[in-house]
Design a protein around this motif. Structure first.
Motif, PDB file in Angstrom:
ATOM      1  N   SER A   1     -53.809  28.011   5.987  1.00  0.00           N
ATOM      2  CA  SER A   1     -53.859  29.364   6.557  1.00  0.00           C
ATOM      3  C   SER A   1     -54.537  30.356   5.615  1.00  0.00           C
ATOM      4  O   SER A   1     -55.070  31.361   6.053  1.00  0.00           O
ATOM      5  N   MET A   2     -54.557  30.055   4.305  1.00  0.00           N
ATOM      6  CA  MET A   2     -55.176  30.969   3.337  1.00  0.00           C
ATOM      7  C   MET A   2     -56.446  30.378   2.721  1.00  0.00           C
ATOM      8  O   MET A   2     -56.913  30.853   1.691  1.00  0.00           O
ATOM      9  N   ILE A   3     -57.014  29.370   3.351  1.00  0.00           N
ATOM     10  CA  ILE A   3     -58.146  28.638   2.766  1.00  0.00           C
ATOM     11  C   ILE A   3     -59.365  29.541   2.567  1.00  0.00           C
ATOM     12  O   ILE A   3     -60.165  29.330   1.649  1.00  0.00           O
ATOM     13  N   HIS A   4     -59.512  30.565   3.379  1.00  0.00           N
ATOM     14  CA  HIS A   4     -60.666  31.465   3.286  1.00  0.00           C
ATOM     15  C   HIS A   4     -60.642  32.306   2.010  1.00  0.00           C
ATOM     16  O   HIS A   4     -61.659  32.885   1.628  1.00  0.00           O
ATOM     17  N   ARG A   5     -59.516  32.341   1.330  1.00  0.00           N
ATOM     18  CA  ARG A   5     -59.407  33.129   0.097  1.00  0.00           C
ATOM     19  C   ARG A   5     -59.861  32.360  -1.142  1.00  0.00           C
ATOM     20  O   ARG A   5     -60.040  32.956  -2.200  1.00  0.00           O
ATOM     21  N   LEU A   6     -60.020  31.047  -1.005  1.00  0.00           N
ATOM     22  CA  LEU A   6     -60.352  30.230  -2.164  1.00  0.00           C
ATOM     23  C   LEU A   6     -61.854  30.141  -2.385  1.00  0.00           C
ATOM     24  O   LEU A   6     -62.621  30.102  -1.429  1.00  0.00           O
ATOM     25  N   GLU A   7     -62.236  30.089  -3.643  1.00  0.00           N
ATOM     26  CA  GLU A   7     -63.647  29.845  -3.952  1.00  0.00           C
ATOM     27  C   GLU A   7     -63.917  28.351  -3.739  1.00  0.00           C
ATOM     28  O   GLU A   7     -62.988  27.538  -3.651  1.00  0.00           O
ATOM     29  N   THR A   8     -65.173  27.979  -3.666  1.00  0.00           N
ATOM     30  CA  THR A   8     -65.574  26.642  -3.245  1.00  0.00           C
ATOM     31  C   THR A   8     -64.960  25.528  -4.100  1.00  0.00           C
ATOM     32  O   THR A   8     -64.492  24.527  -3.554  1.00  0.00           O
ATOM     33  N   ASN A   9     -64.934  25.667  -5.431  1.00  0.00           N
ATOM     34  CA  ASN A   9     -64.380  24.605  -6.279  1.00  0.00           C
ATOM     35  C   ASN A   9     -62.889  24.408  -6.046  1.00  0.00           C
ATOM     36  O   ASN A   9     -62.407  23.268  -5.984  1.00  0.00           O
ATOM     37  N   LYS A  10     -62.145  25.491  -5.915  1.00  0.00           N
ATOM     38  CA  LYS A  10     -60.711  25.387  -5.644  1.00  0.00           C
ATOM     39  C   LYS A  10     -60.471  24.785  -4.263  1.00  0.00           C
ATOM     40  O   LYS A  10     -59.574  23.963  -4.076  1.00  0.00           O
ATOM     41  N   LEU A  11     -61.282  25.214  -3.309  1.00  0.00           N
ATOM     42  CA  LEU A  11     -61.185  24.690  -1.945  1.00  0.00           C
ATOM     43  C   LEU A  11     -61.400  23.172  -1.944  1.00  0.00           C
ATOM     44  O   LEU A  11     -60.648  22.427  -1.306  1.00  0.00           O
ATOM     45  N   ARG A  12     -62.398  22.731  -2.690  1.00  0.00           N
ATOM     46  CA  ARG A  12     -62.699  21.305  -2.803  1.00  0.00           C
ATOM     47  C   ARG A  12     -61.513  20.547  -3.405  1.00  0.00           C
ATOM     48  O   ARG A  12     -61.128  19.487  -2.912  1.00  0.00           O
ATOM     49  N   ASN A  13     -60.915  21.096  -4.459  1.00  0.00           N
ATOM     50  CA  ASN A  13     -59.783  20.434  -5.110  1.00  0.00           C
ATOM     51  C   ASN A  13     -58.564  20.351  -4.194  1.00  0.00           C
ATOM     52  O   ASN A  13     -57.876  19.333  -4.159  1.00  0.00           O
ATOM     53  N   VAL A  14     -58.309  21.426  -3.462  1.00  0.00           N
ATOM     54  CA  VAL A  14     -57.179  21.431  -2.528  1.00  0.00           C
ATOM     55  C   VAL A  14     -57.394  20.385  -1.436  1.00  0.00           C
ATOM     56  O   VAL A  14     -56.473  19.634  -1.086  1.00  0.00           O
ATOM     57  N   ALA A  15     -58.599  20.311  -0.890  1.00  0.00           N
ATOM     58  CA  ALA A  15     -58.905  19.335   0.161  1.00  0.00           C
ATOM     59  C   ALA A  15     -58.753  17.904  -0.360  1.00  0.00           C
ATOM     60  O   ALA A  15     -58.191  17.041   0.319  1.00  0.00           O
ATOM     61  N   LYS A  16     -59.229  17.648  -1.580  1.00  0.00           N
ATOM     62  CA  LYS A  16     -59.107  16.308  -2.171  1.00  0.00           C
ATOM     63  C   LYS A  16     -57.643  15.952  -2.412  1.00  0.00           C
ATOM     64  O   LYS A  16     -57.223  14.818  -2.209  1.00  0.00           O
ATOM     65  N   PHE A  17     -56.865  16.938  -2.839  1.00  0.00           N
ATOM     66  CA  PHE A  17     -55.436  16.719  -3.074  1.00  0.00           C
ATOM     67  C   PHE A  17     -54.733  16.306  -1.783  1.00  0.00           C
ATOM     68  O   PHE A  17     -54.005  15.305  -1.742  1.00  0.00           O
ATOM     69  N   PHE A  18     -54.973  17.057  -0.712  1.00  0.00           N
ATOM     70  CA  PHE A  18     -54.316  16.739   0.558  1.00  0.00           C
ATOM     71  C   PHE A  18     -54.855  15.434   1.156  1.00  0.00           C
ATOM     72  O   PHE A  18     -54.110  14.703   1.813  1.00  0.00           O
ATOM     73  N   ALA A  19     -56.114  15.126   0.940  1.00  0.00           N
ATOM     74  CA  ALA A  19     -56.665  13.846   1.395  1.00  0.00           C
ATOM     75  C   ALA A  19     -55.963  12.695   0.675  1.00  0.00           C
ATOM     76  O   ALA A  19     -55.632  11.675   1.290  1.00  0.00           O
ATOM     77  N   HIS A  20     -55.736  12.867  -0.618  1.00  0.00           N
ATOM     78  CA  HIS A  20     -55.017  11.840  -1.390  1.00  0.00           C
ATOM     79  C   HIS A  20     -53.602  11.667  -0.847  1.00  0.00           C
ATOM     80  O   HIS A  20     -53.124  10.539  -0.674  1.00  0.00           O
ATOM     81  N   LEU A  21     -52.923  12.790  -0.559  1.00  0.00           N
ATOM     82  CA  LEU A  21     -51.558  12.715  -0.025  1.00  0.00           C
ATOM     83  C   LEU A  21     -51.526  12.035   1.344  1.00  0.00           C
ATOM     84  O   LEU A  21     -50.646  11.224   1.625  1.00  0.00           O
ATOM     85  N   LEU A  22     -52.489  12.358   2.183  1.00  0.00           N
ATOM     86  CA  LEU A  22     -52.561  11.707   3.498  1.00  0.00           C
ATOM     87  C   LEU A  22     -52.876  10.220   3.368  1.00  0.00           C
ATOM     88  O   LEU A  22     -52.269   9.384   4.042  1.00  0.00           O
TER      89      LEU A  22
END
Length: 191
Positions: free
Chosen positions: A19-40
């Motif tokens: 819900s707050m993804i638009h607030r993140l800069e690209t590198n942080k966004l990438r890390n968050v996406a990779k983290f959740f992909a790993h969890l999934l």
């Protein structure tokens, strides 16, 4: 996997971060996406969290599209395209994936297909492509059933109006004959 509390907390984190993804800069966004992909990918996060993502042109921003892109690319890298496709086609999970692979209208369906094709994962949209091909036929069948039901209601209305019309028609026919009988009797009296 040992304690469900972690899964629940990861799920809350996913919803909050997305819900707050638009607030993140690209590198942080990438890390968050990779983290959740790993969890999934490791099943530490239940797959029904993907229901929080609504993949349409109106419901996504450039940041959320980048997040979804990285998330699915990482999942395909971790699981492989075949296993990812199997997971996404699991009949028990279709409600959770409905918002990512929308079938509500052709525009949203095409958007989802084009999105996954553009990120190199067009293979996971095969079912959606088949649905889109059959959509005109499904719409035609729905319209035909609506027209058939409309025709049936119209024909029943015509029958009811014609039966009431025939009653009024018989009365009007009887009136002129009585008038003509009255005229003939007047003529007879004159003669």
């Amino acid at each position: 996997m040992i304690n469900k509390v972690h899964q629940e907390n990861f799920e809350k984190c996913f919803v909050q971060q997305y819900s707050m993804i638009h607030r993140l800069e690209t590198n942080k966004l990438r890390n968050v996406a990779k983290f959740f992909a790993h969890l999934l990918g490791t099943d530490a996060l239940p797959w029904h969290v993907l229901a929080y993502i609504r993949l349409t042109e109106e419901d996504t921003t450039s940041s959320s599209r980048i997040f979804i892109k990285i998330l699915f690319q990482e999942l395909s890298e971790h699981l492989g395209i075949r296993l990812l496709n199997e997971r996404l086609n699991d009949p028990t999970m279709q409600d959770s994936f409905e918002s990512i692979f929308p079938k509500d209208n052709p525009k949203n369906t095409r958007f989802s297909i084009n999105f996954f094709t553009s990120i190199g994962l067009g293979g996971i949209t095969e079912n959606l492509r088949e649905y889109l091909k059959s959509m005109p036929r499904l719409i035609m069948q729905q319209q035909k059933s609506v027209l058939d039901s409309d025709e049936e209601s119209e024909s029943s209305e015509e029958l009811s109006s014609s039966s009431s019309g025939s009653e009024s028609g018989s009365e009007s026919e009887s009136e002129p004959s009585s008038e003509s009988d009255g005229r003939h009797s007047k003529r007879r009296k004159r003669k």
